[in-house]
Motif scaffolding. Structure first.
Motif, PDB file in Angstrom:
ATOM      1  N   ARG A 183      41.294  27.947  66.001  1.00 33.11           N
ATOM      2  CA  ARG A 183      40.153  28.683  65.307  1.00 33.11           C
ATOM      3  C   ARG A 183      40.372  30.240  65.100  1.00 33.11           C
ATOM      4  NH1 ARG A 183      35.752  27.244  69.489  1.00 33.11           N
ATOM      5  NH2 ARG A 183      35.490  25.166  67.841  1.00 33.11           N
ATOM      6  N   GLU A 184      41.015  31.043  66.273  1.00 34.97           N
ATOM      7  CA  GLU A 184      41.348  31.755  66.836  1.00 34.97           C
ATOM      8  C   GLU A 184      41.865  32.441  65.292  1.00 34.97           C
ATOM      9  OE1 GLU A 184      44.978  35.112  68.403  1.00 34.97           O
ATOM     10  OE2 GLU A 184      43.559  33.649  69.642  1.00 34.97           O
ATOM     11  N   TRP A 185      42.893  32.424  64.860  1.00 35.46           N
ATOM     12  CA  TRP A 185      43.836  32.626  62.839  1.00 35.46           C
ATOM     13  C   TRP A 185      42.610  32.112  62.115  1.00 35.46           C
ATOM     14  CZ3 TRP A 185      47.343  34.561  60.839  1.00 35.46           C
ATOM     15  CH2 TRP A 185      47.377  34.571  59.411  1.00 35.46           C
ATOM     16  N   ARG A 186      41.606  31.508  61.942  1.00 38.18           N
ATOM     17  CA  ARG A 186      40.555  30.798  61.228  1.00 38.18           C
ATOM     18  C   ARG A 186      39.785  32.346  61.369  1.00 38.18           C
ATOM     19  NH1 ARG A 186      40.983  26.479  62.812  1.00 38.18           N
ATOM     20  NH2 ARG A 186      39.079  25.640  63.844  1.00 38.18           N
ATOM     21  N   LYS A 187      39.301  32.474  62.310  1.00 39.97           N
ATOM     22  CA  LYS A 187      38.313  33.792  62.650  1.00 39.97           C
ATOM     23  C   LYS A 187      38.515  35.007  62.111  1.00 39.97           C
ATOM     24  CE  LYS A 187      35.548  33.515  65.923  1.00 39.97           C
ATOM     25  NZ  LYS A 187      35.230  34.225  67.727  1.00 39.97           N
ATOM     26  N   LEU A 188      40.631  35.214  62.882  1.00 37.72           N
ATOM     27  CA  LEU A 188      40.468  36.499  62.174  1.00 37.72           C
ATOM     28  C   LEU A 188      40.640  36.873  60.079  1.00 37.72           C
ATOM     29  CD1 LEU A 188      42.642  39.106  63.200  1.00 37.72           C
ATOM     30  CD2 LEU A 188      44.362  37.735  63.348  1.00 37.72           C
ATOM     31  N   CYS A 189      40.653  35.096  59.715  1.00 34.93           N
ATOM     32  CA  CYS A 189      41.511  35.491  58.583  1.00 34.93           C
ATOM     33  C   CYS A 189      39.591  35.476  57.537  1.00 34.93           C
ATOM     34  CB  CYS A 189      42.395  34.492  57.762  1.00 34.93           C
ATOM     35  SG  CYS A 189      43.188  33.911  58.188  1.00 34.93           S
ATOM     36  N   GLU A 190      38.740  35.133  58.269  1.00 38.11           N
ATOM     37  CA  GLU A 190      37.704  35.148  57.897  1.00 38.11           C
ATOM     38  C   GLU A 190      36.904  36.766  58.019  1.00 38.11           C
ATOM     39  OE1 GLU A 190      34.900  32.121  59.436  1.00 38.11           O
ATOM     40  OE2 GLU A 190      36.250  30.830  57.914  1.00 38.11           O
ATOM     41  N   LYS A 191      37.074  37.457  59.358  1.00 40.34           N
ATOM     42  CA  LYS A 191      37.158  38.422  59.609  1.00 40.34           C
ATOM     43  C   LYS A 191      37.490  39.724  59.074  1.00 40.34           C
ATOM     44  CE  LYS A 191      36.352  41.949  63.761  1.00 40.34           C
ATOM     45  NZ  LYS A 191      36.428  42.288  65.252  1.00 40.34           N
ATOM     46  N   TYR A 192      38.236  39.880  58.995  1.00 42.68           N
ATOM     47  CA  TYR A 192      39.090  41.022  57.559  1.00 42.68           C
ATOM     48  C   TYR A 192      39.440  39.911  56.187  1.00 42.68           C
ATOM     49  CZ  TYR A 192      39.308  42.949  62.216  1.00 42.68           C
ATOM     50  OH  TYR A 192      39.289  44.142  63.352  1.00 42.68           O
ATOM     51  N   ASP A 193      39.520  39.216  55.049  1.00 40.95           N
ATOM     52  CA  ASP A 193      39.613  38.673  54.723  1.00 40.95           C
ATOM     53  C   ASP A 193      40.543  38.609  54.038  1.00 40.95           C
ATOM     54  OD1 ASP A 193      38.677  37.123  52.430  1.00 40.95           O
ATOM     55  OD2 ASP A 193      37.533  39.643  51.579  1.00 40.95           O
ATOM     56  N   LEU A 194      41.263  38.615  54.919  1.00 40.77           N
ATOM     57  CA  LEU A 194      42.870  38.189  55.010  1.00 40.77           C
ATOM     58  C   LEU A 194      43.931  38.230  53.544  1.00 40.77           C
ATOM     59  CD1 LEU A 194      44.390  38.181  58.351  1.00 40.77           C
ATOM     60  CD2 LEU A 194      43.392  40.191  56.895  1.00 40.77           C
ATOM     61  N   PRO A 195      43.342  36.915  52.863  1.00 31.79           N
ATOM     62  CA  PRO A 195      43.375  36.670  51.612  1.00 31.79           C
ATOM     63  C   PRO A 195      43.715  37.269  50.875  1.00 31.79           C
ATOM     64  CG  PRO A 195      42.255  34.991  52.667  1.00 31.79           C
ATOM     65  CD  PRO A 195      42.275  35.904  53.966  1.00 31.79           C
ATOM     66  N   LYS A 196      42.491  37.954  50.872  1.00 26.28           N
ATOM     67  CA  LYS A 196      42.297  39.010  50.056  1.00 26.28           C
ATOM     68  C   LYS A 196      42.858  40.853  49.394  1.00 26.28           C
ATOM     69  CE  LYS A 196      37.917  38.458  47.428  1.00 26.28           C
ATOM     70  NZ  LYS A 196      36.609  38.847  47.654  1.00 26.28           N
ATOM     71  N   ARG A 197      43.375  40.888  51.018  1.00 28.35           N
ATOM     72  CA  ARG A 197      43.955  41.736  51.642  1.00 28.35           C
ATOM     73  C   ARG A 197      45.834  42.290  51.765  1.00 28.35           C
ATOM     74  NH1 ARG A 197      40.223  44.207  56.950  1.00 28.35           N
ATOM     75  NH2 ARG A 197      42.610  45.644  57.294  1.00 28.35           N
ATOM     76  N   ILE A 198      45.865  40.591  52.498  1.00 27.84           N
ATOM     77  CA  ILE A 198      47.948  40.899  52.297  1.00 27.84           C
ATOM     78  C   ILE A 198      47.900  40.515  51.087  1.00 27.84           C
ATOM     79  CG2 ILE A 198      49.397  39.008  53.153  1.00 27.84           C
ATOM     80  CD1 ILE A 198      47.595  40.701  55.139  1.00 27.84           C
ATOM     81  N   ILE A 199      49.342  41.188  50.733  1.00 29.70           N
ATOM     82  CA  ILE A 199      49.756  40.916  49.264  1.00 29.70           C
ATOM     83  C   ILE A 199      51.026  40.777  48.976  1.00 29.70           C
ATOM     84  CG2 ILE A 199      47.998  43.716  49.245  1.00 29.70           C
ATOM     85  CD1 ILE A 199      50.765  45.116  49.167  1.00 29.70           C
TER      86      ILE A 199
END
Length: 251
Positions: free
Chosen positions: A227-243
């Motif tokens: 859950r920690e990873w999922r929350k991190l990805c959602e909070k910072y919108d990592l799929p859009k930010r990580i290149i």
């Protein structure tokens, strides 16, 4: 460490990107994989996590792993043949993780580099103290057409109380790659908190497994199911930010 409140998903955990641009899966050249069988097992773990493009970045360091483009390419060709024979659905590229030390200075001056696609160079800073002249070196690399990436900046303790250095390096067109293992807490509280700070301050461009073994693979698999990873990805919108995928286009 930091696992008490993590709940696993029932589904097989997948990363949101498909390119791992920092790992030690090339066999027999550093303290990562020691043979082809280990390399294949680690690649299968990468595939299970949704990775279909792996950039092999073995250590190049003074005295311990004085690899050259020739030694790395020879190991790469052996691994590539084994991957083809096994029919693994993964594309491979070979590069290196260059420790900035006296061996790097000699190899760099001689032009003996093995860059990533796009002329990216993955650089590992000293773990003891910031190197004198690192700003000039990063500038000189770019003048020569290389595009530097600083490997796991969250692990350099001498920056913890000098976070302005992160900002100045990053603003000089040096990309930052954070380890998923650091986010999990594998390298300790300081590395974890700094990795989160880098993400919070929009200073994390890429993520890497830095996988040296199947133990690392299992830790990452457990973490990305949490859950920690999922929350991190959602909070910072990592799929859009990580290149990762945008930077290293898969063939």
């Amino acid at each position: 460490m930091f696992n008490l409140f993590k709940k696993k998903s029932k589904e097989s955990p997948k990363l949101f990107y498909h390119t791992d641009m920092h790992c030690h899966i090339l066999p027999g050249v550093d303290h990562g994989s020691q043979n082809i069988d280990q390399s294949l097992e680690m690649l299968r773990a990468e595939i299970d996590m949704g990775i279909s493009h792996v950039i092999l970045t073995s250590h190049v360091t003074a005295e311990t792993f004085e690899n050259t483009p020739e030694t790395l390419t020879a190991a790469f060709e052996t691994l590539k043949k084994a991957v083809e024979e096994e029919g693994l659905p993964v594309d491979l590229d070979v590069s290196a993780e260059y420790r900035i030390d006296e061996y790097w200075n000699r190899e760099y001056e001689a032009g003996h580099l093995l860059p990533m696609p796009g002329n990216r160079i993955l650089l590992e800073n000293s773990f003891v103290q910031e190197l004198i002249g690192i700003d000039k070196m990063m500038f000189d690399l770019q003048v020569k057409g290389y595009r530097p990436i600083l490997a796991h900046p969250e692990r350099y303790r001498y920056y913890y109380d000098r976070k302005d250095r992160y900002k100045s390096l990053h603003s000089a067109s040096v990309k930052f790659q954070v380890n998923i293992l650091s986010l999990e807490g594998y390298f300790g509280r300081g590395a974890r908190e700094t990795a989160l700070w880098l993400i919070d301050n929009n200073l994390c461009d890429m993520l890497g497994s830095d996988m040296h073994s199947m133990d690392h693979a299992h830790i990452i698999q457990d973490y990305i199911a949490s859950r920690e990873w999922r929350k991190l990805c959602e909070k910072y919108d990592l799929p859009k930010r990580i290149i990762n995928d945008r930077e290293f286009v898969q063939r």
